[in-house]
Write an enzyme that holds these catalytic residues in place. Sequence first.
Site: not given
Length: 329
Positions: A13-14, A66, A230-231, A209, A207, A96, A167
Site C-alpha cells: 500500500p503506497m 488498508q 513497493g516502489r 528494499g 517488506n 506509516c 517492514h
Amino acid sequence: MTLNQNARLSIAPMMDWTDRHCRYFHRLMSRDALLYTEMVTSAAVINGDRNRLLRFDPAEHPVALQLGGSDPAELAHAVRIVRDWGYDEVNLNVGCPSDRVQSGCFGAVLMRQPDLVAECVRAMRDECPVDVTVKCRIGVDDQDPEDALPRFLEAMVTAGVTRVTIHARKAWLQGLSPKQNRDVPPLDYPLVFRMKQMFPQLHISLNGGIATLEEAGAHLEDGLDGVMIGRAAYHTPAEVLLQADQRIFGHATPARSAEEVALLMLPYIDAHLTDGGRLNQITRHILGLFAGRPGARGWKRILSEGAHQDGAGPELVERALQEVITRAA
C-alpha cells in the site's frame, strides 16, 4: 488459490500511488499477486466519500483494504461499513511514519502499544468476515527490535492474527522524514527470519528494499511465507509483475508483454473518461511500463505532456505506444 498463497507476492500500500487505477494496471500483469489499497483512515471511511475511497473494479481481486486508526470502536465501525464492499482482506497499518499519522496516534507509533493494537484487531475481527492482518515495522525510535518485535507479534497472535507483513526497518518518528524512513534506517532481514522461526504458525511477509523477482524468490526459498514489493513495482512494473505468475506462483500460461498490457488499458481508459474522469488520473501510474527499454523516454514524454490536456484520450496512449514500437523495430 487461498489468500495465503496470493500473499507469496504482494504489492505494498503506497499513499498517492496504489489507487484503483494503479491496481487495475497491476492486475493486468499478474492475476495472482495480492494488491493493497492506499491507507484509508477509519474516520474517513465513516465520514468521507465512500465511493471515492473504497470503490474498486472487480478485476482487482484479490485486493486488500488498508485501514489506519487506533480507536477499537471506530475501527470496528469502519469495518462494518467496509465488509459490504467485498474486499478480500482488511489490513491495519502499524508502519506509516508520517507526521500526519503520528498526530492521529496511529501508524508506526502504535509499535509502542501492542496491547492497544491487539484490542483494535479483536474489534475489527469481530465485525469482519475476511482476514484481518497487520503491517508493522521492526520497532520505532529507541526501541530494541529484538525485544519489541517479538512482544508485538505475540500480542498479534493472541488477538487472532494469522498473517503479518513486516517492514524490516525501524521507523524514526523524530528526526527523519517519511521519505527518509523508507531508506535511511538499516534493513534487518535476519531479524524477520528469526521471527518466522519464533512464530512458525504465523504467515510472515517481508517488506523493505526488495526490488526484483529474483530477490523475492530467494527470500521465499529461505523460508519466509511472502514478500511485499513497493516502489519497484510502481517504477518498474513490467520487471516486477509480468513474470510474477510464472516465477512466484508456478503458472505455465505465458506472460503478457508490456505492449499487450498497454493495449488492454485502452478500454479501461475509455470507460473512465466516459464516467467523467481525466486521462492523467490513469496515465501517471503507467509511465514506468517500458522502463529500461528503447522508446521509454518517448512513452513518458508523450503521456506526461499530453495526458493533462482537455480532450486527451486513448489515442494519446496509442501514440505513445507507437513510439516504443518504432524504437524497438
